[in-house]
Design a protein around this motif. Structure first.
Motif, PDB file in Angstrom:
ATOM      1  N   SER A  58       2.049  13.311 -46.991  1.00  0.00           N
ATOM      2  CA  SER A  58       2.009  13.820 -45.603  1.00  0.00           C
ATOM      3  C   SER A  58       0.854  13.164 -44.837  1.00  0.00           C
ATOM      4  O   SER A  58       0.145  13.827 -44.080  1.00  0.00           O
ATOM      5  CB  SER A  58       1.825  15.341 -45.560  1.00  0.00           C
ATOM      6  OG  SER A  58       2.824  15.997 -46.284  1.00  0.00           O
ATOM      7  N   GLY A  59       0.654  11.865 -45.041  1.00  0.00           N
ATOM      8  CA  GLY A  59      -0.534  11.204 -44.495  1.00  0.00           C
ATOM      9  C   GLY A  59      -1.686  11.711 -45.331  1.00  0.00           C
ATOM     10  O   GLY A  59      -1.831  11.339 -46.480  1.00  0.00           O
ATOM     11  N   VAL A  60      -2.458  12.600 -44.781  1.00  0.00           N
ATOM     12  CA  VAL A  60      -3.413  13.329 -45.621  1.00  0.00           C
ATOM     13  C   VAL A  60      -3.271  14.815 -45.266  1.00  0.00           C
ATOM     14  O   VAL A  60      -4.094  15.381 -44.593  1.00  0.00           O
ATOM     15  CB  VAL A  60      -4.852  12.742 -45.522  1.00  0.00           C
ATOM     16  CG1 VAL A  60      -5.375  12.698 -44.100  1.00  0.00           C
ATOM     17  CG2 VAL A  60      -5.809  13.435 -46.451  1.00  0.00           C
ATOM     18  N   LEU A  61      -2.150  15.374 -45.702  1.00  0.00           N
ATOM     19  CA  LEU A  61      -1.782  16.774 -45.445  1.00  0.00           C
ATOM     20  C   LEU A  61      -1.640  17.060 -43.952  1.00  0.00           C
ATOM     21  O   LEU A  61      -2.013  18.128 -43.467  1.00  0.00           O
ATOM     22  CB  LEU A  61      -2.789  17.742 -46.069  1.00  0.00           C
ATOM     23  CG  LEU A  61      -2.932  17.656 -47.577  1.00  0.00           C
ATOM     24  CD1 LEU A  61      -4.222  16.984 -47.971  1.00  0.00           C
ATOM     25  CD2 LEU A  61      -2.857  19.023 -48.212  1.00  0.00           C
ATOM     26  N   VAL A  62      -1.121  16.073 -43.235  1.00  0.00           N
ATOM     27  CA  VAL A  62      -1.003  16.208 -41.788  1.00  0.00           C
ATOM     28  C   VAL A  62       0.433  16.505 -41.355  1.00  0.00           C
ATOM     29  O   VAL A  62       0.693  17.493 -40.668  1.00  0.00           O
ATOM     30  CB  VAL A  62      -1.509  14.909 -41.095  1.00  0.00           C
ATOM     31  CG1 VAL A  62      -1.141  14.909 -39.618  1.00  0.00           C
ATOM     32  CG2 VAL A  62      -3.011  14.774 -41.263  1.00  0.00           C
ATOM     33  N   THR A  63       1.363  15.647 -41.768  1.00  0.00           N
ATOM     34  CA  THR A  63       2.719  15.708 -41.218  1.00  0.00           C
ATOM     35  C   THR A  63       3.547  16.807 -41.907  1.00  0.00           C
ATOM     36  O   THR A  63       4.532  16.536 -42.594  1.00  0.00           O
ATOM     37  CB  THR A  63       3.414  14.344 -41.362  1.00  0.00           C
ATOM     38  OG1 THR A  63       3.250  13.892 -42.712  1.00  0.00           O
ATOM     39  CG2 THR A  63       2.823  13.324 -40.418  1.00  0.00           C
ATOM     40  N   ASN A  64       3.132  18.041 -41.674  1.00  0.00           N
ATOM     41  CA  ASN A  64       3.830  19.174 -42.303  1.00  0.00           C
ATOM     42  C   ASN A  64       5.307  19.224 -41.918  1.00  0.00           C
ATOM     43  O   ASN A  64       6.140  19.692 -42.682  1.00  0.00           O
ATOM     44  CB  ASN A  64       3.145  20.493 -41.915  1.00  0.00           C
ATOM     45  CG  ASN A  64       1.830  20.677 -42.637  1.00  0.00           C
ATOM     46  OD1 ASN A  64       1.351  19.755 -43.301  1.00  0.00           O
ATOM     47  ND2 ASN A  64       1.235  21.850 -42.516  1.00  0.00           N
ATOM     48  N   LEU A  65       5.634  18.763 -40.701  1.00  0.00           N
ATOM     49  CA  LEU A  65       7.035  18.817 -40.232  1.00  0.00           C
ATOM     50  C   LEU A  65       7.876  17.695 -40.800  1.00  0.00           C
ATOM     51  O   LEU A  65       9.074  17.617 -40.521  1.00  0.00           O
ATOM     52  CB  LEU A  65       7.105  18.669 -38.706  1.00  0.00           C
ATOM     53  CG  LEU A  65       6.261  19.590 -37.851  1.00  0.00           C
ATOM     54  CD1 LEU A  65       6.495  19.274 -36.384  1.00  0.00           C
ATOM     55  CD2 LEU A  65       6.588  21.046 -38.148  1.00  0.00           C
ATOM     56  N   GLY A  66       7.265  16.789 -41.543  1.00  0.00           N
ATOM     57  CA  GLY A  66       7.951  15.559 -41.923  1.00  0.00           C
ATOM     58  C   GLY A  66       7.713  14.538 -40.824  1.00  0.00           C
ATOM     59  O   GLY A  66       7.200  14.865 -39.746  1.00  0.00           O
ATOM     60  N   HIS A  67       8.077  13.312 -41.101  1.00  0.00           N
ATOM     61  CA  HIS A  67       7.802  12.241 -40.137  1.00  0.00           C
ATOM     62  C   HIS A  67       8.826  12.251 -39.018  1.00  0.00           C
ATOM     63  O   HIS A  67      10.032  12.370 -39.264  1.00  0.00           O
ATOM     64  CB  HIS A  67       7.789  10.887 -40.853  1.00  0.00           C
ATOM     65  CG  HIS A  67       6.704  10.802 -41.887  1.00  0.00           C
ATOM     66  ND1 HIS A  67       5.375  10.650 -41.563  1.00  0.00           N
ATOM     67  CD2 HIS A  67       6.745  10.908 -43.235  1.00  0.00           C
ATOM     68  CE1 HIS A  67       4.651  10.646 -42.668  1.00  0.00           C
ATOM     69  NE2 HIS A  67       5.464  10.800 -43.698  1.00  0.00           N
ATOM     70  N   SER A  68       8.313  12.130 -37.802  1.00  0.00           N
ATOM     71  CA  SER A  68       9.143  11.957 -36.604  1.00  0.00           C
ATOM     72  C   SER A  68      10.273  12.982 -36.502  1.00  0.00           C
ATOM     73  O   SER A  68      11.444  12.624 -36.325  1.00  0.00           O
ATOM     74  CB  SER A  68       9.725  10.528 -36.579  1.00  0.00           C
ATOM     75  OG  SER A  68       8.669   9.611 -36.555  1.00  0.00           O
ATOM     76  N   HIS A  69       9.901  14.229 -36.623  1.00  0.00           N
ATOM     77  CA  HIS A  69      10.887  15.301 -36.438  1.00  0.00           C
ATOM     78  C   HIS A  69      11.435  15.188 -35.000  1.00  0.00           C
ATOM     79  O   HIS A  69      10.647  15.154 -34.031  1.00  0.00           O
ATOM     80  CB  HIS A  69      10.208  16.651 -36.635  1.00  0.00           C
ATOM     81  CG  HIS A  69      11.168  17.792 -36.711  1.00  0.00           C
ATOM     82  ND1 HIS A  69      11.923  18.180 -35.626  1.00  0.00           N
ATOM     83  CD2 HIS A  69      11.517  18.616 -37.728  1.00  0.00           C
ATOM     84  CE1 HIS A  69      12.682  19.204 -35.971  1.00  0.00           C
ATOM     85  NE2 HIS A  69      12.457  19.483 -37.250  1.00  0.00           N
ATOM     86  N   PRO A  70      12.773  15.137 -34.808  1.00  0.00           N
ATOM     87  CA  PRO A  70      13.323  14.859 -33.477  1.00  0.00           C
ATOM     88  C   PRO A  70      12.851  15.838 -32.394  1.00  0.00           C
ATOM     89  O   PRO A  70      12.548  15.428 -31.267  1.00  0.00           O
ATOM     90  CB  PRO A  70      14.841  14.970 -33.672  1.00  0.00           C
ATOM     91  CG  PRO A  70      15.069  14.924 -35.141  1.00  0.00           C
ATOM     92  CD  PRO A  70      13.790  15.277 -35.841  1.00  0.00           C
ATOM     93  N   TYR A  71      12.742  17.122 -32.726  1.00  0.00           N
ATOM     94  CA  TYR A  71      12.310  18.113 -31.728  1.00  0.00           C
ATOM     95  C   TYR A  71      10.848  17.863 -31.337  1.00  0.00           C
ATOM     96  O   TYR A  71      10.468  17.966 -30.174  1.00  0.00           O
ATOM     97  CB  TYR A  71      12.495  19.513 -32.325  1.00  0.00           C
ATOM     98  CG  TYR A  71      12.112  20.664 -31.418  1.00  0.00           C
ATOM     99  CD1 TYR A  71      13.060  21.257 -30.589  1.00  0.00           C
ATOM    100  CD2 TYR A  71      10.816  21.177 -31.417  1.00  0.00           C
ATOM    101  CE1 TYR A  71      12.706  22.333 -29.765  1.00  0.00           C
ATOM    102  CE2 TYR A  71      10.459  22.245 -30.613  1.00  0.00           C
ATOM    103  CZ  TYR A  71      11.404  22.821 -29.789  1.00  0.00           C
ATOM    104  OH  TYR A  71      11.065  23.875 -28.993  1.00  0.00           O
ATOM    105  N   HIS A  72      10.047  17.526 -32.328  1.00  0.00           N
ATOM    106  CA  HIS A  72       8.629  17.240 -32.097  1.00  0.00           C
ATOM    107  C   HIS A  72       8.492  15.989 -31.226  1.00  0.00           C
ATOM    108  O   HIS A  72       7.753  15.981 -30.236  1.00  0.00           O
ATOM    109  CB  HIS A  72       7.949  17.022 -33.469  1.00  0.00           C
ATOM    110  CG  HIS A  72       6.455  16.975 -33.413  1.00  0.00           C
ATOM    111  ND1 HIS A  72       5.701  16.316 -34.353  1.00  0.00           N
ATOM    112  CD2 HIS A  72       5.574  17.501 -32.534  1.00  0.00           C
ATOM    113  CE1 HIS A  72       4.424  16.445 -34.054  1.00  0.00           C
ATOM    114  NE2 HIS A  72       4.312  17.167 -32.969  1.00  0.00           N
ATOM    115  N   VAL A  73       9.242  14.960 -31.591  1.00  0.00           N
ATOM    116  CA  VAL A  73       9.180  13.689 -30.846  1.00  0.00           C
ATOM    117  C   VAL A  73       9.596  13.928 -29.386  1.00  0.00           C
ATOM    118  O   VAL A  73       8.947  13.454 -28.451  1.00  0.00           O
ATOM    119  CB  VAL A  73      10.101  12.635 -31.505  1.00  0.00           C
ATOM    120  CG1 VAL A  73      10.224  11.381 -30.637  1.00  0.00           C
ATOM    121  CG2 VAL A  73       9.577  12.267 -32.893  1.00  0.00           C
TER     122      VAL A  73
END
Ligand SMILES: Cc1ncc(COP(=O)(O)O)c(C=O)c1O
Length: 442
Positions: A58-73
């Motif tokens: 998760s990078g360093v425990l950062v990307t809890n949502l997974g990478h490039s989650h469409p809603y987040h983006v």
């Protein structure tokens, strides 16, 4: 499910970029396996040579949502087209985020100040604690990590963070953490009955000038090697602090936002700090952090005293609002708990099989695997750990490495991971550990 095949790393494009990196970037960044990331989707990462990997970092425990989650983006894209920065002028995004965070915190934490990095949050906590109590001493723990700024460094218990940087900020007092696998006092839990906590008074009596105002602690120690104290330790520390009139600062920069299977790790034991530091998962990719506080405590700060150029900007606030939405809608905290139980079972199986795995510990979707000399479970093996990481990457699994001896493998995938994907990743670790030789197996 995607298939993974063995690859040569670094691939040609990665090698070219790594050469450029070596030529014009200092070598002081945390070292990694030679993989140059190109893009990511969920728990999958693709490098610039087109190789796919499962991401257990998760990078360093950062990307809890997974990478490039469409809603987040989409939330970020939408906000970027409206307004990105306005310093400390309020915006609907910032105040809504503050309200939603406060609603999720324990009731005593009724204020939140938005910042950008974890270090910002821990620095802010230290400033508030010192101003409020009028005392400059802070108790921290061996192995503790709170960031690389001077205040944070000065209450950290890892020598690597302070080494050759001159005198730290005065007032840091250090005590052993509950690292039961390598107990500082050579005791065993539960027979020790938290001897390390009982010893705090002796440490304070010998090290404090009588100006101790606060305690800063991680609910589990990340950088030190994913050290999880036994159940009850944090609660007892809370009581100890309260009895002595000390403020309790809990540093949840890496453990918050569902990582341990609860929204906050303090919820496991119903701990109520007066100051709480958050970061990493709040941004899930963008720099976002926060200091949560009791209003009666933070009100000692005058206007401008915690201000920040970037903290709470509308772009990052809109992103963090999307993070909260996704965590809730997709039940990612629950997923961390459920899949985390599966991870734990699988890792314990690995531990029973491989002698070089000294200890396996963790909760939710954060685990540490302590790699030791197969002939001697107490001798950490940093070299072997590097080999494991490299071989795993060649097989398509990305892992991190932490610990005072660099011998702890960090397993912290995005919280969207499935059991099937976990199996694929842990299967790779199993194969790699077996490959490292018969002597490694029990
Ligand atoms: C517990 C803890 N506190 C603080 C920090 C510092 O955060 P940042 O690197 O965002 O400044 C970290 C970063 O790893 C951390 O793990």
């Amino acid at each position: 499910m995607r298939a993974l095949k063995e690859r040569i790393i670094p691939g040609p494009k990665s090698a070219e970029l790594l050469d450029i990196s070596r030529a014009c970037e200092p070598s002081c960044a945390a070292d990694q396996v030679p993989v140059v990331w190109d893009h990511g989707e969920g728990v999958w990462v693709t490098d610039v040579d087109g190789n796919e990997y499962i991401d257990f970092t998760s990078g360093v425990l950062v990307t809890n949502l997974g990478h490039s989650h469409p809603y987040h983006v989409e939330a970020i894209r939408r906000q970027a087209g409206r307004l990105m920065n306005c310093y400390s002028f309020p915006t609907p995004e910032r105040v809504t985020l503050s309200r939603r965070l406060v609603e999720r915190f324990p009731p005593n934490l009724d204020n939140v100040f938005l910042l950008s990095t974890g270090s910002d949050a821990t620095e802010a906590a230290l400033r508030v604690a010192k101003r409020h109590t009028g005392k400059f001493e802070v108790l921290g723990f061996y192995g503790g990590f709170h960031g690389r700024t001077y205040g944070a460094m000065s209450v950290a218990g890892s020598m690597g963070i302070r080494r050759l940087f001159g005198p730290p900020v005065p007032g840091g007092i250090m005590a052993p953490y509950a690292y039961c696998y390598r107990c500082f006092y050579g005791r065993t839990f539960p027979e020790c009955d938290f001897f390390c906590l009982d010893s705090l008074d002796t440490i304070i009596a010998s090290s404090s000038s009588g100006e101790l105002g606060a305690v800063i602690v991680e609910p589990y120690q990340g950088s030190a090697g994913f050290i999880f104290p036994p159940e009850g330790w944090l609660k007892r520390l809370e009581a100890w602090s309260k009895e002595r009139g000390l403020l309790l600062i809990v540093d949840e920069v890496q453990s918050g936002f569902g990582r341990t299977g609860k929204f906050l790790a303090i919820e496991w034991e119903n701990v109520r700090p007066q100051l709480l530091c958050l970061g990493k998962g709040l941004g899930s990719g963008l720099p976002a952090s926060a200091l949560a506080a009791e209003s009666r405590i933070v009100e000692c700060m005058r206007p401008g005293e915690l201000s920040s150029t970037w903290g709470g900007n509308p772009l990052v606030s809109a992103s963090s609002l999307a993070v909260l939405d996704i965590l809730e809608r997709e039940g990612l905290t629950e997923n961390a708990r459920k899949v985390g139980e599966f991870v734990e079972r699988r890792l314990q199986e690995l531990r029973d099989k491989h002698r070089g795995l000294g200890d396996v510990r963790g909760r939710g979707l954060v685990f540490g695997l302590e790699i030791v000399d197969p002939e001697d479970a107490w001798t950490p093996s940093g070299d072997l750990t590097i080999k494991v990481l490299h071989r795993c990457a060649q097989k398509g699994l990305l892992l991190g490495r932490v610990g005072a001896h660099g011998n702890v493998i960090r397993i912290a995938p995005p919280l969207v991971i499935t059991e099937e994907e976990v199996n694929l990743g842990i299967g790779i670790i199993d194969v790699v550990l077996s490959e490292l030789g018969q002597s490694f197996c029990r």
